[in-house]
Design an enzyme around this catalytic site. Structure first.
Site, PDB file in Angstrom:
ATOM      1  CG  HIS A  26      -2.132  -0.864   1.018  1.00  0.00           C
ATOM      2  ND1 HIS A  26      -3.189  -0.882   1.879  1.00  0.00           N
ATOM      3  CD2 HIS A  26      -2.431  -1.749   0.031  1.00  0.00           C
ATOM      4  CE1 HIS A  26      -4.110  -1.722   1.432  1.00  0.00           C
ATOM      5  NE2 HIS A  26      -3.668  -2.253   0.309  1.00  0.00           N
ATOM      6  CD  GLU A  55      -1.989   4.372   3.106  1.00  0.00           C
ATOM      7  OE1 GLU A  55      -1.662   3.621   2.159  1.00  0.00           O
ATOM      8  OE2 GLU A  55      -3.163   4.469   3.500  1.00  0.00           O
ATOM      9  CB  CYS A  72      -6.418  -0.310   4.652  1.00  0.00           C
ATOM     10  SG  CYS A  72      -4.732  -0.888   4.904  1.00  0.00           S
ATOM     11  CB  CYS A 104      -1.850   1.470   6.216  1.00  0.00           C
ATOM     12  SG  CYS A 104      -1.302   0.709   4.678  1.00  0.00           S
TER      13      CYS A 104
END
Ligand SMILES: Nc1nc(=O)c(N)c(NC[C@H](O)[C@H](O)[C@H](O)COP(=O)(O)O)[nH]1
Ligand SMILES: [Zn+2]
Length: 165
Positions: A54, A56, A91, A101
């Protein structure tokens, strides 16, 4: 100088455009910023690093790796006033089962420094994959402030869903 939140969110949006389209996730961009010095510590976008990553997560992993550390130890090297801008809220649950994350951002507070104190988000997560994202509440419980940066919602969602039929 006060941070220009929209400028950093636009930078995160430009990162999101780099993400390869995929029907099972969203194309997101993120920017890790030292609010004390107004410096960009790392940028990231969905799938930038190998392993279904992801945006992040990529920011945290890249910054940790620049200090020869694994992502889970990033808290040991983050400056005191680190914040993260992400086009979509972090998320709280992932269909893949990978660590969300929100957990990675909370974990960054370990290591004795300030960790990430604020999350600036462009949009809430659409309820397409995992229903309502409860991550902002969990971040708040750990003293991490979530702040919406308005104005780019349409562009962010267009990029985020470009891989969806
Ligand atoms: N904030 C955020 N940054 C991202 O880089 C990204 N891809 C998502 N997407 C959230 C969505 O809920 C998950 O992408 C799906 O739940 C599928 O999970 P995986 O991505 O395969 O782990 N959200
Ligand atoms: Zn995530």
């Amino acid at each position: 100088a006060p941070l220009d939140h929209e400028a950093y969110m636009r930078l995160a949006l430009s990162e999101a455009h780099e993400s390869p389209p995929k029907p099972s996730n969203f194309r997101v961009g993120a920017v890790l910023v030292d609010e004390g010095s107004n410096k960009v510590l790392a940028t990231g976008y969905t799938l930038e690093l190998p392993g279904n990553t992801h945006a992040e997560q990529c920011c945290l992993q890249k910054f940790a790796q620049s200090h020869d550390l694994p992502e889970e130890r990033v808290g040991e090297v983050l400056p005191e006033n680190t914040v993260i801008y992400t086009t979509m809220e972090p998320c709280g649950l992932r269909l893949s089962g990978n660590l969300p994350c929100v957990e990675r951002i909370i974990r960054a507070r370990e290591g004795g420094k300030g960790g990430i104190s604020k999350v600036y988000l462009g949009v809430k997560e659409p309820e397409k994959f995992v229903g309502e994202n409860k991550g902002r509440t969990k971040l708040g419980e750990h003293g991490i402030e979530c702040i919406h940066v308005p104005g780019l919602e349409e562009q962010i969602l267009n990029v985020a869903t470009a891989g969806h039929e």
